[in-house]
Scaffold this motif. Structure first.
Motif, short mmCIF file in Angstrom:
data_model
loop_
_atom_site.label_atom_id
_atom_site.label_comp_id
_atom_site.label_asym_id
_atom_site.label_seq_id
_atom_site.Cartn_x
_atom_site.Cartn_y
_atom_site.Cartn_z
N TRP A 103 0.83 -1.20 0.00
CA TRP A 103 0.00 0.00 0.00
C TRP A 103 0.87 1.26 0.00
N TYR A 142 0.85 4.13 -2.80
CA TYR A 142 0.55 5.50 -2.38
C TYR A 142 1.62 6.46 -2.89
N LYS A 143 2.89 6.08 -2.73
CA LYS A 143 4.00 6.91 -3.21
C LYS A 143 3.89 7.15 -4.72
N TRP A 157 -4.26 11.45 -7.62
CA TRP A 157 -5.24 11.23 -6.58
C TRP A 157 -6.22 12.33 -6.63
#
Length: 112
Positions: free
Chosen positions: A99, A103-104, A112
């Motif tokens: 995750w 996310y990075k 996003w």
């Protein structure tokens, strides 16, 4: 270990209680790769004091996540490794790693 009468009703709360601070997660991350000595953990975990490391190792041992092995040598040698219960944490930490990597990627691409 958490006494049954003191255990939170919510299973997520139990997990957070066991591994819910950044130091415990970083300790787990290091010990997942194999048995470690105190000095190795101290060097690998930036910013952790000896007292905080000692306190977290004791709590994790008390909770049944780690096994502390003391060897009768001079000077004394102490190793920390995952217990059988601690081994069950591997998929949780692996999922957190996946995750975090995703996310990075998303943040770096502004998607996003």
């Amino acid at each position: 270990m958490i006494a049954k009468k003191d255990m939170p009703f919510c299973p997520v709360a139990i997990t957070v209680d066991i591994i819910g601070n950044k130091w415990k997660l970083l300790i787990l991350r290091d010990i997942l790769t194999g048995t470690k000595r105190f000095g190795e953990l101290s060097k690998n975990i930036n910013g952790i004091s000896q007292k905080v490391l000692t306190d977290n190792l004791r709590k994790m041992e008390h909770d049944g996540i780690l096994v502390r092995t003391v060897y009768p040598e001079v000077p004394p040698r102490v190793d920390y490794s995952l217990s059988a219960i601690g081994e069950t944490m591997k998929p949780i930490i692996a999922a957190m790693e996946i995750w975090g990597l995703e996310y990075k990627k998303l943040i770096s691409k502004d998607k996003w």
